[in-house]
Design a protein around this motif. Structure first.
Motif, short mmCIF file in Angstrom:
data_model
loop_
_atom_site.label_atom_id
_atom_site.label_comp_id
_atom_site.label_asym_id
_atom_site.label_seq_id
_atom_site.Cartn_x
_atom_site.Cartn_y
_atom_site.Cartn_z
N LEU A 133 11.89 2.58 0.70
CA LEU A 133 10.64 2.96 0.06
C LEU A 133 10.88 3.36 -1.40
CD1 LEU A 133 7.63 3.54 0.14
CD2 LEU A 133 8.14 5.82 1.03
N SER A 134 12.00 4.07 -1.64
CA SER A 134 12.32 4.48 -3.00
C SER A 134 12.53 3.27 -3.91
CB SER A 134 13.57 5.36 -3.00
OG SER A 134 13.94 5.74 -4.31
N ALA A 135 13.23 2.26 -3.39
CA ALA A 135 13.46 1.05 -4.18
C ALA A 135 12.14 0.33 -4.47
CB ALA A 135 14.42 0.13 -3.44
N THR A 136 11.26 0.29 -3.46
CA THR A 136 9.96 -0.36 -3.64
C THR A 136 9.12 0.36 -4.69
OG1 THR A 136 9.96 -1.11 -1.33
CG2 THR A 136 7.84 -1.09 -2.48
N VAL A 137 9.13 1.69 -4.62
CA VAL A 137 8.38 2.49 -5.58
C VAL A 137 8.96 2.34 -6.98
CG1 VAL A 137 7.75 4.85 -6.26
CG2 VAL A 137 7.58 4.16 -3.85
N ASP A 138 10.29 2.29 -7.08
CA ASP A 138 10.93 2.10 -8.39
C ASP A 138 10.50 0.77 -9.01
OD1 ASP A 138 12.24 4.50 -8.34
OD2 ASP A 138 14.14 3.70 -7.62
N ASP A 139 10.52 -0.28 -8.20
CA ASP A 139 10.11 -1.59 -8.70
C ASP A 139 8.65 -1.58 -9.16
OD1 ASP A 139 12.61 -2.50 -8.15
OD2 ASP A 139 12.08 -3.54 -6.28
N ALA A 140 7.79 -0.95 -8.36
CA ALA A 140 6.37 -0.90 -8.70
C ALA A 140 6.15 -0.09 -9.98
CB ALA A 140 5.57 -0.30 -7.54
N CYS A 141 6.86 1.01 -10.09
CA CYS A 141 6.71 1.87 -11.27
C CYS A 141 7.15 1.13 -12.53
CB CYS A 141 7.53 3.14 -11.08
SG CYS A 141 7.38 4.30 -12.47
N GLU A 142 8.26 0.43 -12.44
CA GLU A 142 8.74 -0.30 -13.62
C GLU A 142 7.79 -1.44 -13.99
OE1 GLU A 142 12.86 -2.21 -15.36
OE2 GLU A 142 12.84 -1.15 -13.45
N LEU A 143 7.28 -2.14 -12.96
CA LEU A 143 6.33 -3.22 -13.22
C LEU A 143 5.08 -2.68 -13.92
CD1 LEU A 143 5.35 -6.16 -12.79
CD2 LEU A 143 4.46 -5.43 -10.56
N LEU A 144 4.53 -1.59 -13.40
CA LEU A 144 3.32 -1.03 -13.97
C LEU A 144 3.57 -0.43 -15.36
CD1 LEU A 144 1.91 0.68 -10.75
CD2 LEU A 144 0.93 -1.29 -11.94
N SER A 145 4.72 0.20 -15.53
CA SER A 145 5.04 0.79 -16.84
C SER A 145 5.15 -0.29 -17.90
CB SER A 145 6.34 1.60 -16.77
OG SER A 145 6.19 2.71 -15.91
N ASP A 146 5.87 -1.36 -17.58
CA ASP A 146 6.01 -2.46 -18.53
C ASP A 146 4.65 -3.07 -18.87
OD1 ASP A 146 8.71 -2.11 -18.63
OD2 ASP A 146 9.19 -3.70 -17.20
N SER A 158 0.81 -1.22 0.00
CA SER A 158 0.00 0.00 0.00
C SER A 158 0.85 1.26 0.00
CB SER A 158 -0.92 0.01 1.23
OG SER A 158 -0.14 -0.07 2.43
N GLU A 159 2.09 1.18 0.49
CA GLU A 159 2.91 2.39 0.59
C GLU A 159 3.28 2.97 -0.77
OE1 GLU A 159 5.60 -1.13 1.88
OE2 GLU A 159 3.56 -0.40 2.23
N VAL A 160 3.17 2.16 -1.83
CA VAL A 160 3.50 2.71 -3.15
C VAL A 160 2.37 3.58 -3.68
CG1 VAL A 160 4.95 0.72 -3.67
CG2 VAL A 160 2.58 0.74 -4.45
N GLN A 161 1.21 3.55 -3.04
CA GLN A 161 0.07 4.34 -3.46
C GLN A 161 -0.35 5.39 -2.44
OE1 GLN A 161 -3.14 1.77 -5.09
NE2 GLN A 161 -1.79 0.05 -4.63
N ASP A 162 0.08 5.23 -1.23
CA ASP A 162 -0.35 6.12 -0.14
C ASP A 162 0.77 7.09 0.21
OD1 ASP A 162 -1.55 7.34 1.96
OD2 ASP A 162 -1.59 5.59 3.28
N THR A 163 0.61 8.35 -0.18
CA THR A 163 1.65 9.35 0.08
C THR A 163 1.73 9.75 1.56
OG1 THR A 163 0.08 11.12 -0.45
CG2 THR A 163 1.49 10.32 -2.23
N SER A 164 0.70 9.41 2.33
CA SER A 164 0.72 9.80 3.75
C SER A 164 1.81 9.08 4.53
CB SER A 164 -0.64 9.51 4.39
OG SER A 164 -0.92 8.11 4.36
N ILE A 165 2.30 7.95 3.95
CA ILE A 165 3.34 7.20 4.65
C ILE A 165 4.65 7.96 4.68
CG2 ILE A 165 4.30 5.94 2.66
CD1 ILE A 165 4.33 3.44 4.44
N LEU A 166 4.78 8.95 3.81
CA LEU A 166 6.02 9.74 3.79
C LEU A 166 6.24 10.45 5.13
CD1 LEU A 166 5.72 11.31 0.22
CD2 LEU A 166 7.16 9.40 0.92
#
Length: 335
Positions: free
Chosen positions: A239-252, A219-227
């Motif tokens: 968190l940055s690594a997790t977001v990077d992985d999620a972004c690449e997965l979704l982009s592909d 959920s932290e890749v979608q919830d900005t309040s966790i920052l």
């Protein structure tokens, strides 16, 4: 997973001229903005390739990145500034008249929105219309269109209330997508079956493992309040690594979905053309069948007439039973 040049080049090669594909790759580029210099260098290399025919799509991509990236970083505006004149020139030299008008609309909108200074945009336009550009007629049409208003139709449209909270020029519109879907190809049955089978068995929309993986993203890749709860560098890096992985997965995955949409439009056009050609062939076959039916009737009529004629001939067997008179009998003197 960080930014990799080989993967980015693959994304450029797979880019299609659809709004979803362009916006998806644009979001991926903006997310990797710390690699802006390398990204722009690879983009420029792609626009310089002779084998890349659809350079206008790369211009659409750059336009989306430049306009939507301004709110997060000025890096792309600066990096693209050095390569845009040459890219516009090469694109203009090989584009159609309508695409030439689109290039001028982009420059006009940049000037009106002050994306770049007016003198720099004049430099791009002057180099774009260089000696090695398209015919003078197309150049004149493009220049005339350059003074258009900021509400162009076609592939340039204003995107409102976007998630990036910025106004941009998005490409292409629904009408353009319909034009892209047009395909005059009349496939044979084997090619059509192969395409439909591929869509049925290998489509991105049917990739259950990837969809399950996306559904299980934290959920932290979608919830900005966790920052607000991040207090140290280590947590921020994780968190940055997790977001990077999620972004690449979704982009592909989005790129695969965009490609699938293109293939489904292609399949729809192929089916339409295949059915139309089959109906035309059926009509031709029906015409030929009718012609041969008429010829068969004529042959049958001739045969019947021949049979009637044969039946009306004298009975040769009976003629043989009655012997003909001899010469003596024929010339026997009358007594």
């Amino acid at each position: 997973m960080g930014f990799k040049e080989e993967e980015f080049v693959e994304k450029l090669n797979a880019l299609t001229n659809t709004q979803q594909a362009i916006e998806t790759l644009s979001a991926y580029i903006i997310h990797n903005r710390k690699h802006a210099k390398r990204i722009v260098k690879l983009w420029r290399k792609q626009t310089s390739r002779e084998d890349v025919k659809d350079k206008i799509t790369l211009i659409y991509l750059a336009n989306d990145v430049i306009q939507n990236g301004r709110r997060k970083t000025n890096a792309f505006n600066e990096e693209f500034k050095d390569v845009l004149p040459g890219a516009f020139h090469q694109t203009y030299a090989s584009c159609s008249e309508n695409e030439a008008k689109t290039l001028n609309r982009i420059l006009t909108i940049w000037a009106e929105r002050r994306v770049y200074p007016a003198d720099y945009i004049d430099t791009i336009r002057a180099q774009m219309l260089g000696n090695s550009g398209p015919p003078a007629k197309r150049a004149k049409s493009s220049l005339d269109n350059g003074s258009a208003t900021s509400s162009p139709a076609g592939p340039i449209a204003t995107r409102k209330d976007s998630v990036r909270n910025s106004t941009s020029v998005s490409t292409p519109t629904d009408d353009d997508v319909e034009d892209i879907a047009d395909d005059d190809t009349i496939p044979d049955s084997d090619a059509l079956i192969k395409l439909l089978t591929t869509l049925d068995t290998k489509a991105a929309s049917g990739d259950r493992p990837i969809r399950e993986k996306i559904s299980k993203l934290p959920s932290e890749v979608q919830d900005t309040s966790i920052l607000e709860s991040i207090t140290d560098q280590a947590a921020a890096d994780r968190l940055s690594a997790t977001v990077d992985d999620a972004c690449e997965l979704l982009s592909d995955y989005n790129l695969r979905l965009a490609k699938e949409m293109q293939e489904r439009r292609k399949a729809g056009a192929w089916l339409k053309n295949f059915i139309a050609e089959t109906q035309r062939q059926l009509k031709r076959d029906e015409t030929i069948l009718q012609e041969y039916k008429e010829k068969l009737e004529q042959v049958a009529s001739v045969r019947q007439q021949l049979n009637d004629h044969i039946n009306n001939l004298p009975d040769m067997e009976n003629l043989k039973a009655a012997p003909l008179p001899s010469l003596t009998q024929l010339f026997k003197p009358v007594q």
